[in-house]
Design a protein around this motif. Structure first.
Motif, short mmCIF file in Angstrom:
data_model
loop_
_atom_site.label_atom_id
_atom_site.label_comp_id
_atom_site.label_asym_id
_atom_site.label_seq_id
_atom_site.Cartn_x
_atom_site.Cartn_y
_atom_site.Cartn_z
N ALA A 131 26.31 40.53 38.46
CA ALA A 131 26.44 38.83 38.49
C ALA A 131 26.38 38.26 37.38
CB ALA A 131 25.58 38.36 39.82
N ALA A 132 25.09 38.23 36.45
CA ALA A 132 25.03 37.43 35.36
C ALA A 132 26.21 37.83 34.24
CB ALA A 132 23.58 37.77 34.65
N LEU A 133 26.62 39.13 34.31
CA LEU A 133 27.45 39.63 33.17
C LEU A 133 28.76 38.92 33.46
CD1 LEU A 133 26.70 43.25 32.92
CD2 LEU A 133 26.14 41.62 31.28
N ARG A 134 28.95 38.77 34.74
CA ARG A 134 30.47 38.02 35.05
C ARG A 134 30.23 36.58 34.91
NH1 ARG A 134 29.89 41.29 39.83
NH2 ARG A 134 28.85 39.60 40.84
N THR A 135 29.28 36.06 34.91
CA THR A 135 29.19 34.45 34.71
C THR A 135 29.29 34.04 33.19
OG1 THR A 135 26.94 34.49 34.56
CG2 THR A 135 27.65 34.02 36.67
N GLY A 136 28.97 35.02 32.17
CA GLY A 136 29.00 34.65 31.05
C GLY A 136 28.06 33.78 30.60
N THR A 137 26.83 33.54 31.20
CA THR A 137 25.81 32.87 30.81
C THR A 137 25.39 33.15 29.36
OG1 THR A 137 24.23 33.86 31.81
CG2 THR A 137 25.29 32.18 32.96
N PRO A 138 24.60 32.46 28.57
CA PRO A 138 24.11 32.59 27.37
C PRO A 138 23.28 34.12 27.36
CG PRO A 138 23.87 30.24 27.62
CD PRO A 138 24.23 30.96 28.86
N VAL A 139 22.64 34.30 28.37
CA VAL A 139 21.85 35.54 28.33
C VAL A 139 22.62 36.60 29.30
CG1 VAL A 139 19.68 34.31 27.75
CG2 VAL A 139 20.34 34.63 30.24
N ALA A 140 23.62 36.49 29.23
CA ALA A 140 24.32 37.50 30.39
C ALA A 140 24.31 38.70 29.88
CB ALA A 140 25.84 37.14 30.44
N GLY A 141 24.13 39.15 28.47
CA GLY A 141 24.05 40.58 27.92
C GLY A 141 22.55 40.90 28.13
N GLU A 142 21.52 39.88 28.44
CA GLU A 142 20.18 40.59 28.63
C GLU A 142 19.82 40.69 29.99
OE1 GLU A 142 17.38 37.91 26.57
OE2 GLU A 142 18.75 37.65 24.74
N ALA A 143 20.46 39.93 30.88
CA ALA A 143 20.30 39.90 32.11
C ALA A 143 20.11 41.41 32.92
CB ALA A 143 21.16 39.10 33.10
N ARG A 144 19.02 41.59 33.71
CA ARG A 144 18.80 42.84 34.27
C ARG A 144 18.30 42.62 35.56
NH1 ARG A 144 20.80 43.89 30.06
NH2 ARG A 144 20.09 45.34 28.45
N ARG A 145 18.17 43.45 36.43
CA ARG A 145 17.45 43.69 37.80
C ARG A 145 16.65 44.63 37.65
NH1 ARG A 145 18.73 40.11 41.50
NH2 ARG A 145 20.63 39.14 41.44
N GLY A 146 15.22 44.59 38.14
CA GLY A 146 14.31 45.70 38.25
C GLY A 146 14.04 45.81 39.56
N THR A 147 14.14 47.22 40.01
CA THR A 147 13.50 47.52 41.27
C THR A 147 12.29 48.29 41.25
OG1 THR A 147 16.02 47.67 42.10
CG2 THR A 147 14.17 48.52 43.39
N LEU A 148 11.12 47.62 41.89
CA LEU A 148 9.95 48.50 41.86
C LEU A 148 9.63 49.08 43.09
CD1 LEU A 148 10.11 46.16 39.57
CD2 LEU A 148 7.44 46.19 39.69
N ALA A 149 9.15 50.35 42.95
CA ALA A 149 8.47 50.91 44.23
C ALA A 149 7.49 51.80 44.03
CB ALA A 149 9.77 52.02 44.79
N GLY A 150 6.64 51.86 44.80
CA GLY A 150 5.15 52.42 44.68
C GLY A 150 4.22 51.24 44.63
N TRP A 151 2.97 51.91 44.50
CA TRP A 151 1.65 51.17 44.50
C TRP A 151 1.64 49.90 45.49
CZ3 TRP A 151 0.71 49.05 38.74
CH2 TRP A 151 0.72 50.17 37.77
N PRO A 152 1.62 50.55 46.64
CA PRO A 152 1.69 49.54 47.82
C PRO A 152 0.44 48.66 47.80
CG PRO A 152 1.40 51.77 48.63
CD PRO A 152 1.67 51.94 46.99
N GLU A 153 -0.51 48.81 47.28
CA GLU A 153 -1.77 47.80 47.38
C GLU A 153 -1.53 46.82 46.27
OE1 GLU A 153 -2.75 51.04 44.81
OE2 GLU A 153 -1.88 51.19 46.68
N ARG A 154 -0.81 47.32 45.04
CA ARG A 154 -0.70 46.41 43.77
C ARG A 154 0.62 45.74 43.61
NH1 ARG A 154 -2.62 50.79 39.48
NH2 ARG A 154 -2.15 52.29 41.11
#
Length: 159
Positions: A131-154
């Protein structure tokens, strides 16, 4: 398994997430960094290690050719593995994988671990944010999504 998704609009957000993970890490932990080339795995690892040592200028070369670099940090010994060039799962033993598991292991390209994926690991998948890549925002090339799984207590302390 607990999982959360975090928008990382720029490199600074990725660095903040890495620093947050460093505050929660302890000996025996495995942090697995997955994602395509250029998704930010090494940037995350560099920020994690700088936070763990308390040294924002720490030189953190990518272990792409050495496959593993070891750091003494404020949270314990951290072994930074880059398994992209690993020649088969048997090569893990030569890298000292079994010994390193008593410490903190930070692993890029964890799919190369095969059946040696540690139980209880924190899996972080970084991906380009379309989505950020499509918008062409100034940081579009840096935009990422992080999916975190594990460490249920933390995991709730990482967002």
């Amino acid at each position: 398994m607990s999982a959360i998704e975090i928008l990382l609009p720029d490199l600074a957000a990725t660095e903040r997430l890495a620093a947050s993970v460093a505050t929660q890490a302890r000996p025996g932990d495995a942090i697995l960094l997955a994602g395509p080339l250029g998704a930010g795995k090494t940037a995350f690892a560099r920020a994690f290690l700088r936070a763990a040592t308390g040294d924002p200028r720490l030189e953190v070369p990518s272990p792409s050719f050495t496959l593993v670099q070891t750091y003494d940090t404020d949270i314990g010994t951290v072994h930074h593995f880059d398994l992209w060039r690993l020649d088969g799962q048997a090569g893990l033993a030569e890298l000292g994988w079994d010994e390193a598991r008593a410490d903190i292991v930070l692993v890029e390209w964890p799919d190369r671990l095969g059946t040696d994926v540690p139980d209880g690991a924190l899996a972080i998948t970084l991906a380009y944010d379309a989505a950020a890549l499509r918008t062409g925002t100034p940081v579009a090339g840096e935009a990422r999504r992080g999916t975190l799984a594990g460490w249920p207590e933390r995991i709730g302390h990482l967002a």
